[in-house]
Design a protein around this motif. Sequence first.
Motif, PDB file in Angstrom:
ATOM      1  N   VAL A 166       2.871   1.474  -3.715  1.00 58.19           N
ATOM      2  CA  VAL A 166       2.124   1.839  -4.925  1.00 58.19           C
ATOM      3  C   VAL A 166       1.797   3.329  -4.987  1.00 58.19           C
ATOM      4  N   LYS A 167       1.997   4.042  -3.894  1.00 62.79           N
ATOM      5  CA  LYS A 167       1.846   5.497  -3.931  1.00 62.79           C
ATOM      6  C   LYS A 167       3.015   6.148  -4.672  1.00 62.79           C
ATOM      7  N   TYR A 168       4.124   5.418  -4.802  1.00 61.84           N
ATOM      8  CA  TYR A 168       5.340   5.955  -5.406  1.00 61.84           C
ATOM      9  C   TYR A 168       5.667   5.356  -6.774  1.00 61.84           C
ATOM     10  N   LYS A 175       0.824  -1.215   0.000  1.00 61.70           N
ATOM     11  CA  LYS A 175       0.000   0.000   0.000  1.00 61.70           C
ATOM     12  C   LYS A 175       0.854   1.260   0.000  1.00 61.70           C
ATOM     13  N   LYS A 176       1.962   1.238   0.724  1.00 60.16           N
ATOM     14  CA  LYS A 176       2.868   2.386   0.741  1.00 60.16           C
ATOM     15  C   LYS A 176       3.601   2.516  -0.595  1.00 60.16           C
TER      16      LYS A 176
END
Length: 128
Positions: A33-35, A30-31
């Motif tokens: 895929v923000k990047y 989840k963290k």
Amino acid sequence: MNIQIHVLQADKRIIPLKNLLIELTNETVKKIVKYIPINNVDIIFYTNKTGTIEHLGIGGRYISKNLIMIPINPDYKDIELSLNKNLKSTLAHELYHTIRNFIPGQKRNLLNAIINEGLADHFDIEIN
């Protein structure tokens, strides 16, 4: 996003760690895929003492743009503590390789290997 998490259970010693592995992996993905665009990747956890970093009890291996494998030593002292402390970094590093190592036209040589490892480590630092 299509990330499949597999915990191979032929060696029953990994079963008590299954929920923790899935939970930490989901949090990390989840963290990440923000990047970066992680998609269509299988993450396989399996028991293999010799594939781990001896002082951590876990390891990591990028296989292809669609597959990373994470060996676990369930007999490692404080394996749950080590997973909580180190798995997110391992996943960030290895998942970064799934996008970076498949740049069309990229030559495979020592210089690019050094650059790729440095970028994967830096990405881990940024994420975690």
